[in-house]
Design a protein around this motif. Structure first.
Motif, short mmCIF file in Angstrom:
data_model
loop_
_atom_site.label_atom_id
_atom_site.label_comp_id
_atom_site.label_asym_id
_atom_site.label_seq_id
_atom_site.Cartn_x
_atom_site.Cartn_y
_atom_site.Cartn_z
N ASP A 60 60.52 52.53 45.70
CA ASP A 60 60.26 52.24 44.19
C ASP A 60 58.68 52.13 44.09
O ASP A 60 58.00 51.91 44.97
CB ASP A 60 60.84 50.74 43.91
CG ASP A 60 62.35 51.03 43.78
OD1 ASP A 60 62.90 52.05 43.24
OD2 ASP A 60 63.01 49.98 44.11
N ASP A 61 58.40 52.42 42.74
CA ASP A 61 56.73 52.14 42.56
C ASP A 61 56.42 50.66 42.62
O ASP A 61 57.20 49.84 42.38
CB ASP A 61 56.45 52.69 41.19
CG ASP A 61 56.49 54.31 41.12
OD1 ASP A 61 56.59 54.87 42.17
OD2 ASP A 61 56.47 54.87 40.18
N LEU A 62 55.13 50.51 42.99
CA LEU A 62 54.51 49.14 43.21
C LEU A 62 53.79 48.71 41.92
O LEU A 62 52.92 49.53 41.64
CB LEU A 62 53.95 48.81 44.39
CG LEU A 62 54.61 49.82 46.03
CD1 LEU A 62 53.62 49.47 46.84
CD2 LEU A 62 55.79 48.73 46.10
N LYS A 63 53.82 47.73 41.41
CA LYS A 63 53.20 47.16 40.40
C LYS A 63 51.80 46.55 40.78
O LYS A 63 51.68 45.87 41.69
CB LYS A 63 53.75 46.05 39.47
CG LYS A 63 55.23 46.42 38.82
CD LYS A 63 55.76 45.56 38.13
CE LYS A 63 56.99 45.70 37.08
NZ LYS A 63 57.25 45.09 36.17
N LEU A 64 50.77 47.04 39.97
CA LEU A 64 49.43 46.60 40.29
C LEU A 64 49.11 45.17 40.24
O LEU A 64 48.44 44.88 41.34
CB LEU A 64 48.46 47.30 39.34
CG LEU A 64 46.86 47.30 39.72
CD1 LEU A 64 46.66 47.86 40.96
CD2 LEU A 64 46.06 47.72 38.48
N ILE A 65 49.74 44.67 39.46
CA ILE A 65 49.74 43.13 39.35
C ILE A 65 50.13 42.41 40.66
O ILE A 65 49.58 41.50 41.06
CB ILE A 65 50.22 42.55 38.01
CG1 ILE A 65 49.60 41.12 37.72
CG2 ILE A 65 51.59 42.60 38.18
CD1 ILE A 65 49.86 40.64 36.29
N GLU A 66 51.29 42.89 41.08
CA GLU A 66 51.68 42.33 42.40
C GLU A 66 50.79 42.69 43.66
O GLU A 66 50.67 41.97 44.54
CB GLU A 66 53.05 42.87 42.63
CG GLU A 66 54.00 42.41 41.70
CD GLU A 66 55.48 43.01 41.55
OE1 GLU A 66 55.53 43.91 42.51
OE2 GLU A 66 56.39 42.85 41.04
N ILE A 67 50.23 43.71 43.65
CA ILE A 67 49.27 43.97 44.76
C ILE A 67 48.11 43.35 44.74
O ILE A 67 47.34 42.71 45.64
CB ILE A 67 48.76 45.60 44.61
CG1 ILE A 67 50.01 46.44 44.97
CG2 ILE A 67 47.74 46.05 45.68
CD1 ILE A 67 49.90 47.83 44.75
N PHE A 68 47.55 42.98 43.42
CA PHE A 68 46.44 42.11 43.01
C PHE A 68 46.70 40.79 43.66
O PHE A 68 45.96 40.05 44.26
CB PHE A 68 45.89 42.06 41.70
CG PHE A 68 45.17 43.07 41.35
CD1 PHE A 68 44.43 43.95 41.83
CD2 PHE A 68 45.19 43.49 39.97
CE1 PHE A 68 43.64 45.02 41.86
CE2 PHE A 68 44.21 44.46 39.27
CZ PHE A 68 43.70 45.24 40.25
N GLU A 69 47.95 40.22 43.42
CA GLU A 69 48.33 38.88 44.01
C GLU A 69 48.27 38.83 45.48
O GLU A 69 47.84 37.93 45.99
CB GLU A 69 49.66 38.58 43.68
CG GLU A 69 50.03 38.36 42.14
CD GLU A 69 49.24 36.84 41.55
OE1 GLU A 69 48.89 36.12 42.24
OE2 GLU A 69 49.14 36.86 40.29
N ARG A 70 48.69 40.10 45.97
CA ARG A 70 48.93 39.81 47.55
C ARG A 70 47.27 39.96 48.15
O ARG A 70 46.95 39.36 49.11
CB ARG A 70 49.40 41.08 48.06
CG ARG A 70 50.94 40.92 47.93
CD ARG A 70 51.72 41.80 48.92
NE ARG A 70 53.07 42.00 48.27
CZ ARG A 70 53.64 42.95 47.66
NH1 ARG A 70 52.92 44.00 47.51
NH2 ARG A 70 54.96 43.07 47.27
N ILE A 71 46.48 40.69 47.28
CA ILE A 71 45.12 40.66 47.85
C ILE A 71 44.25 39.45 47.68
O ILE A 71 43.60 39.12 48.31
CB ILE A 71 44.23 41.96 46.84
CG1 ILE A 71 44.74 43.13 47.40
CG2 ILE A 71 42.87 41.81 47.08
CD1 ILE A 71 44.15 44.44 46.18
N LYS A 72 44.82 38.78 46.39
CA LYS A 72 44.14 37.40 46.40
C LYS A 72 44.43 36.51 47.40
O LYS A 72 43.76 35.81 47.89
CB LYS A 72 44.68 36.77 44.98
CG LYS A 72 44.13 35.52 44.49
CD LYS A 72 44.44 35.33 43.10
CE LYS A 72 45.68 34.68 42.68
NZ LYS A 72 45.78 34.23 41.26
N GLU A 73 45.52 36.70 47.91
CA GLU A 73 46.20 35.77 49.09
C GLU A 73 45.44 36.25 50.46
O GLU A 73 45.60 35.52 51.45
CB GLU A 73 47.56 35.71 49.22
CG GLU A 73 48.35 35.02 47.91
CD GLU A 73 49.84 35.44 47.83
OE1 GLU A 73 50.31 36.12 48.82
OE2 GLU A 73 50.37 35.03 46.83
N SER A 74 45.21 37.55 50.39
CA SER A 74 44.44 38.01 51.69
C SER A 74 43.24 37.37 52.33
O SER A 74 42.50 36.77 51.28
CB SER A 74 44.16 39.51 51.51
OG SER A 74 43.44 40.12 52.73
#
Length: 136
Positions: A60-74
């Motif tokens: 499935d396509d990944l939402k940009l906002i969810e990727i940003f949330e993961r980057i924030k936690e990185s």
């Protein structure tokens, strides 16, 4: 994270906030320190809301906002000018399941660059407004 009203304009670097609308298009303000204002005519330019952008996924396509949330936690975010291998390695961590054939290094650089623009803004810590439920 509240990305409502934040857009990317084709052919223009950076990100913009929608501050108004007129009969020919939208009035935008850049999110950098210069706060440049411009009018985007929708018949000549493409505009994409960050809220609606998705990244190609294997299933499935990944939402940009969810990727940003993961980057924030990185723990460490690479520089947008880092080499393609380190960016790809980082992106595998924050966007597992992205389609590596369709997501190019230039796309990853753009996402990291957008993240670096957004992380300093107050909207980055805001909750996204709930979408209006239809009334019966």
């Amino acid at each position: 994270m509240n990305l409502r009203g934040i857009v990317s304009v084709s052919g223009k670097p950076g990100l913009y906030k929608v501050i108004g609308q007129n009969k020919s298009g939208f009035v935008l303000e850049s999110l950098d320190e210069q706060k440049l204002k411009l009018v985007v005519n929708l018949s000549t330019s493409k505009m994409a809301s960050l809220e609606d952008i998705t990244i190609f996924g294997e299933d499935d396509d990944l939402k940009l906002i969810e990727i940003f949330e993961r980057i924030k936690e990185s723990s460490s975010v690479p520089d947008a000018k880092a080499d393609g291998k380190s960016l790809r390695s980082f992106f595998r961590e924050v966007a597992p399941g992205h389609d590596e054939e369709k997501v190019y290094a230039s796309d990853i650089k753009k996402i990291v660059n957008w993240f670096n623009i957004l992380k300093e803004l107050p909207l980055f810590a805001e909750e996204a407004p709930a979408s209006a439920a239809p009334q019966d």
